[in-house]
Structures are given as C-alpha cells and as structure tokens.
Design a protein around this motif. Structure first.
Motif, PDB file in Angstrom:
ATOM      1  N   ARG A  34      -5.687 -29.294 -21.052  1.00 40.70           N
ATOM      2  CA  ARG A  34      -5.738 -29.324 -19.592  1.00 40.70           C
ATOM      3  C   ARG A  34      -4.968 -30.542 -19.098  1.00 40.70           C
ATOM      4  N   TRP A  35      -4.353 -30.391 -17.933  1.00 39.95           N
ATOM      5  CA  TRP A  35      -3.648 -31.494 -17.287  1.00 39.95           C
ATOM      6  C   TRP A  35      -3.396 -31.146 -15.835  1.00 39.95           C
ATOM      7  N   ARG A  36      -3.282 -32.179 -15.023  1.00 37.61           N
ATOM      8  CA  ARG A  36      -2.931 -32.037 -13.614  1.00 37.61           C
ATOM      9  C   ARG A  36      -2.282 -33.328 -13.154  1.00 37.61           C
ATOM     10  N   MET A  37      -1.349 -33.215 -12.237  1.00 35.24           N
ATOM     11  CA  MET A  37      -0.791 -34.402 -11.607  1.00 35.24           C
ATOM     12  C   MET A  37      -0.174 -34.010 -10.276  1.00 35.24           C
ATOM     13  N   GLY A  38      -0.037 -35.001  -9.397  1.00 35.17           N
ATOM     14  CA  GLY A  38       0.510 -34.762  -8.072  1.00 35.17           C
ATOM     15  C   GLY A  38       1.966 -34.350  -8.113  1.00 35.17           C
ATOM     16  N   VAL A  39       2.501 -34.003  -6.943  1.00 36.11           N
ATOM     17  CA  VAL A  39       3.859 -33.477  -6.864  1.00 36.11           C
ATOM     18  C   VAL A  39       4.887 -34.487  -7.354  1.00 36.11           C
ATOM     19  N   ARG A  40       4.858 -35.702  -6.814  1.00 38.01           N
ATOM     20  CA  ARG A  40       5.897 -36.669  -7.208  1.00 38.01           C
ATOM     21  C   ARG A  40       5.681 -37.223  -8.613  1.00 38.01           C
ATOM     22  N   PRO A  41       4.451 -37.497  -9.073  1.00 34.17           N
ATOM     23  CA  PRO A  41       4.287 -37.853 -10.488  1.00 34.17           C
ATOM     24  C   PRO A  41       4.808 -36.774 -11.435  1.00 34.17           C
ATOM     25  N   PHE A  42       4.624 -35.500 -11.050  1.00 33.52           N
ATOM     26  CA  PHE A  42       5.178 -34.409 -11.860  1.00 33.52           C
ATOM     27  C   PHE A  42       6.701 -34.489 -11.886  1.00 33.52           C
ATOM     28  N   ARG A  43       7.312 -34.823 -10.761  1.00 36.86           N
ATOM     29  CA  ARG A  43       8.767 -34.948 -10.728  1.00 36.86           C
ATOM     30  C   ARG A  43       9.225 -36.116 -11.603  1.00 36.86           C
ATOM     31  N   LEU A  44       8.434 -37.183 -11.646  1.00 47.89           N
ATOM     32  CA  LEU A  44       8.763 -38.293 -12.546  1.00 47.89           C
ATOM     33  C   LEU A  44       8.707 -37.835 -14.000  1.00 47.89           C
ATOM     34  N   LEU A  45       7.694 -37.036 -14.333  1.00 44.28           N
ATOM     35  CA  LEU A  45       7.596 -36.493 -15.691  1.00 44.28           C
ATOM     36  C   LEU A  45       8.817 -35.642 -16.015  1.00 44.28           C
ATOM     37  N   MET A  46       9.222 -34.790 -15.078  1.00 44.74           N
ATOM     38  CA  MET A  46      10.386 -33.943 -15.303  1.00 44.74           C
ATOM     39  C   MET A  46      11.667 -34.778 -15.404  1.00 44.74           C
ATOM     40  N   MET A  47      11.749 -35.871 -14.660  1.00 48.15           N
ATOM     41  CA  MET A  47      12.900 -36.766 -14.752  1.00 48.15           C
ATOM     42  C   MET A  47      13.002 -37.354 -16.162  1.00 48.15           C
ATOM     43  N   VAL A  48      11.856 -37.754 -16.706  1.00 50.41           N
ATOM     44  CA  VAL A  48      11.822 -38.269 -18.077  1.00 50.41           C
ATOM     45  C   VAL A  48      12.187 -37.168 -19.065  1.00 50.41           C
ATOM     46  N   CYS A  49      11.641 -35.960 -18.863  1.00 55.40           N
ATOM     47  CA  CYS A  49      11.943 -34.844 -19.769  1.00 55.40           C
ATOM     48  C   CYS A  49      13.419 -34.489 -19.723  1.00 55.40           C
ATOM     49  N   GLN A  50      14.000 -34.532 -18.540  1.00 59.48           N
ATOM     50  CA  GLN A  50      15.425 -34.226 -18.398  1.00 59.48           C
ATOM     51  C   GLN A  50      16.259 -35.256 -19.159  1.00 59.48           C
ATOM     52  N   THR A  51      15.862 -36.507 -19.067  1.00 59.92           N
ATOM     53  CA  THR A  51      16.557 -37.579 -19.785  1.00 59.92           C
ATOM     54  C   THR A  51      16.458 -37.377 -21.292  1.00 59.92           C
ATOM     55  N   LEU A  52      15.266 -37.056 -21.782  1.00 59.50           N
ATOM     56  CA  LEU A  52      15.075 -36.856 -23.216  1.00 59.50           C
ATOM     57  C   LEU A  52      15.804 -35.610 -23.705  1.00 59.50           C
ATOM     58  N   SER A  53      15.865 -34.569 -22.861  1.00 57.42           N
ATOM     59  CA  SER A  53      16.564 -33.345 -23.254  1.00 57.42           C
ATOM     60  C   SER A  53      18.037 -33.608 -23.503  1.00 57.42           C
ATOM     61  N   SER A  54      18.607 -34.540 -22.746  1.00 54.57           N
ATOM     62  CA  SER A  54      20.030 -34.845 -22.896  1.00 54.57           C
ATOM     63  C   SER A  54      20.325 -35.557 -24.209  1.00 54.57           C
ATOM     64  N   GLU A  55      19.296 -36.117 -24.851  1.00 57.91           N
ATOM     65  CA  GLU A  55      19.484 -36.810 -26.129  1.00 57.91           C
ATOM     66  C   GLU A  55      19.581 -35.832 -27.297  1.00 57.91           C
ATOM     67  N   GLN A  56      19.193 -34.570 -27.060  1.00 53.73           N
ATOM     68  CA  GLN A  56      19.271 -33.521 -28.080  1.00 53.73           C
ATOM     69  C   GLN A  56      18.533 -33.891 -29.360  1.00 53.73           C
ATOM     70  N   GLY A  57      17.399 -34.547 -29.185  1.00 51.20           N
ATOM     71  CA  GLY A  57      16.543 -34.852 -30.319  1.00 51.20           C
ATOM     72  C   GLY A  57      16.984 -36.024 -31.175  1.00 51.20           C
ATOM     73  N   GLN A  58      18.139 -36.660 -30.856  1.00 45.73           N
ATOM     74  CA  GLN A  58      18.639 -37.766 -31.681  1.00 45.73           C
ATOM     75  C   GLN A  58      18.038 -39.093 -31.233  1.00 45.73           C
ATOM     76  N   ILE A  59      16.714 -39.201 -31.301  1.00 45.16           N
ATOM     77  CA  ILE A  59      16.039 -40.413 -30.853  1.00 45.16           C
ATOM     78  C   ILE A  59      15.183 -40.949 -31.994  1.00 45.16           C
ATOM     79  N   PRO A  60      15.612 -42.006 -32.700  1.00 47.91           N
ATOM     80  CA  PRO A  60      14.810 -42.543 -33.796  1.00 47.91           C
ATOM     81  C   PRO A  60      13.511 -43.148 -33.303  1.00 47.91           C
ATOM     82  N   LEU A  61      13.537 -43.722 -32.100  1.00 50.26           N
ATOM     83  CA  LEU A  61      12.325 -44.222 -31.468  1.00 50.26           C
ATOM     84  C   LEU A  61      12.545 -44.175 -29.971  1.00 50.26           C
TER      85      LEU A  61
END
Length: 387
Positions: A34-61
């Motif tokens: 289960r999880w919930r978050m407000g509209v803008r915190p969710f957008r912050l999460l998606m901003m982070v996910c978008q950034t990580l997606s661009s790395e294509q998994g090549q992140i040692p840490l």
C-alpha cells in the motif's frame, strides 16, 4: 532528517516531457502493498523515476541528484506562485516520509507492515539554484532493475490533478495492452489506499460506504435501471459529474487527460458489492500502426454511449459526449514546457570520486581503470571519474 551521505554528484539539468518514467509494478502487489502520496510529491517521485530511467540501469550506486530549481518548479506547476519555496518544502517533507509498505505476518498471524521510503535526504536552499536529493538504496527494487515496470510519460501524468487519479493511472497503466480488464476486491483496494479504516468507506460504520467509495474515490455512479448481470456482460457505470454537468472524478480525468480509456462497474455477491471490474483500452492515437487495428476491434465491443445523453455545458449549449472524452488528448502548451527544447538545455555530467571507484573495484576484485571503462567513465585530471 537523515544525515547527508558523501555520494557522487549527478547533475540533471532537464526534465523532458517526452521521456518515460518507469516504476516497478512491485508497488502494487495485490493484497500485500500500500502507498499514497499527494499530487506534487507524486510528481517528484516520477521526476526521480524519469531520471533513473535515463541511466538504463547502469548505476553502481545511487548518487546525489542535483536538479535546477526553476525546472523543478515548472515540473510541479509552481512557477507562477510566490509561495513556491514554501510549497515545495512541504512537498519534499511529504516525499521524504512517503513509502511503500509491504504486509507480512507474525508467527501468531498478526499483520506486520514494513515500509521503504524512496528518498533519504534532500536540500532546498532559497539562495541555491539547485535542489539536491539522495535516493534510498533500499528502494532500488522499486526504482531500477525491476522485472516488470509501469512506463508513463510526463505529458500525461502531469495533467492529472488528484492523488486518486495518480494512483489509479499508475495502477491501471501497468496492465494496458496486456489485458482489457481487471477485477479487484473492494476491501483489498481500500486497504491499498489506506481507506479501510476511514468511517465514510467502512460498511460497518456507514451503510453508504461502498457508494461513497465508488463516487468519491473511483468517480462512478450507478446508471438508472442498472442491474448486475452475474452471467454475462455488464454495462459500465456512469462517470460522476460536477455541478456544471461535466464529467469529473478519477476515471473521467484519466480518460480525458492520458493515453488510456477507463470505465468500471462493481461486482455483486449476494446483496453486496464485493469487487470492481476496470475496463481499460489504449487510445489509438498513441499506438503503432500494427496495434491500431487490434485496439479498434477491442473498443468496438464497448458502446461508449451507454452512459446516457450528453450533458449541456452552460449557456453555450455545447454538449459533452463520451465519444469526445474518449478521444480527447492533453493540451501541452509549448510555452509552458521549455525543458523540451534541447538547444536551450546543457546536458548534465556524472562525476564519481576516484576513491569510490577504487573501493568498488576492490569489492569486485578488479582494477579501477577496468571498472571505470566498463561503466563508461573516463579519468579526470583531478583523479575523479566522469561520464
């Protein structure tokens, strides 16, 4: 707040409206998370996910990500308010405390919830033009390296205006093009949304609990003369409407502003509603030519005018039909999205301290230069590595 870790710094100087954000479907393990978050915190999460997606998994840490604050304000829709710093501070506080909770059981059968936050530290300084965020390594399974993920584009999810729209869009988007409908138990759905203890949605405390849940959370209401057919096809319930007679609510918003159409109706067991069936389909506008014919045939099975007559829209006497709603697309204004102009945005660099590379190389029993080359980094004059 947790102390800041000494991590390599990665500058992300653009947030594209076209590049997809990916998040693991493990945030939706049926009856377990289960999880919930407000509209803008969710957008912050998606901003982070978008950034990580661009790395294509090549992140040692996970490094420390640095975002230009003006681009963050635009991404969140705060660029025009004088309270943007105060509002962003509250959003970051909620983002830091938000987590995915996973349910386990003790030996005695008692429920136990274990939470994992997405970030561990942030810095917002009114004298610093950069927002700094450190991502939680323990959330790696939800953010990268996942077996199955939900892929969403900012030009769709940034148009959603409620936390229920965000939650259900993510929940349903992961099934798009995989199956035309899914059925979910109402009690499980309430638990996944932290609504199982809310009196308004608890049948033990409110005789209208399920109707409230359908109307205020899902955004549907029973059509006149509708009866549940346990042996055959059922017509979808109507979307709720606002005081102006316009379609509103969770599912109407998703259908109007994103790349998918969603309708729903409840399942009845005995005299009570026990589950909800969601019918989902992709808008042909966003499909490849090879899939458009398949989608058209699938959508033809559903009469989108079953919701009744279109409603009048004020004095203009214009009508709003389900056909229009199902074909509508979000309006993305170029002037509100300067981040998609590549020529105006410098590309960020990733810099990892030499000591970090040496430590990782030692753990992997290899030389630092070999590891750096494998990860795509080059040695700088100052002894650190850059990509």
């Amino acid at each position: 707040m947790a102390q800041r870790r000494n991590l390599p710094e990665v500058k992300k100087e653009r947030q594209s409206m076209e590049k997809a954000a990916r998040i693991s479907t493990d945030i939706f393990i049926y009856g377990q998370t289960r999880w919930r978050m407000g509209v803008r915190p969710f957008r912050l999460l998606m901003m982070v996910c978008q950034t990580l997606s661009s790395e294509q998994g090549q992140i040692p840490l996970f490094p420390e990500y640095v975002f230009p604050i003006d681009k963050v304000f635009k991404y969140l829709g705060l660029e025009k308010t004088n309270q943007r710093y105060d509002l962003l501070a509250e959003d970051l506080k909620e983002f830091l405390s938000s987590c995915v909770e996973r349910k386990t059981y003790t030996k005695r059968g008692a429920r136990r919830w274990v939470g994992t936050s997405f970030i561990t530290w942030y810095q917002l300084d009114e004298e610093d033009p950069l927002l700094r965020i450190q991502i939680n390594e323990n959330a790696r399974g939800y953010l990268i390296g996942m077996k199955r993920w939900c892929s969403m584009q900012p030009k769709f999810y940034l148009k959603l205006s409620t936390e229920y729209q965000n939650w259900f869009y993510t929940f349903l988007r992961k099934e798009l093009n995989l199956q035309p409908q899914i059925t979910v138990e109402i009690d499980i759905l309430k638990e996944m949304l932290y609504l199982d203890k809310t009196a308004s949605y608890d049948p033990k405390k409110n005789p209208n609990a399920n109707d409230n849940f359908f109307k205020y959370v899902i955004g549907i209401q029973k059509p006149k003369n509708w009866k549940y057919n346990p042996k055959g096809k059922n017509k979808a319930w109507e979307y709720t409407k606002n005081k102006n007679g316009e379609f509103s609510g969770t599912l109407a918003g998703i259908t109007q502003y994103t790349d998918m159409n969603v309708t729903a109706y409840p399942i009845k067991t005995g005299r009570s509603y026990t589950a909800i069936t969601f019918e989902i389909s992709a808008k042909a506008k966003y499909l490849s030519d090879t899939m458009k014919e398949r989608v058209v045939k699938e959508n033809a099975k559903h009469d989108i005018h079953d919701f009744g007559k279109p409603s009048k829209q004020g004095r203009s006497c214009k009508t709003q039909s389900l056909a229009d709603l199902f074909s509508s697309v979000p309006v993305i204004q170029p002037e509100e999205n300067p981040t998609i102009q590549p020529e105006n945005i410098p590309i960020g660099k990733t810099i990892i301290p030499g000591n970090t590379v040496r430590q990782m190389a030692k753990l992997q029993d290899t030389r630092p230069d070999i590891l750096a080359k494998k990860l795509g980094y080059t040695l700088r004059e100052d002894g650190n590595y850059e990509k």
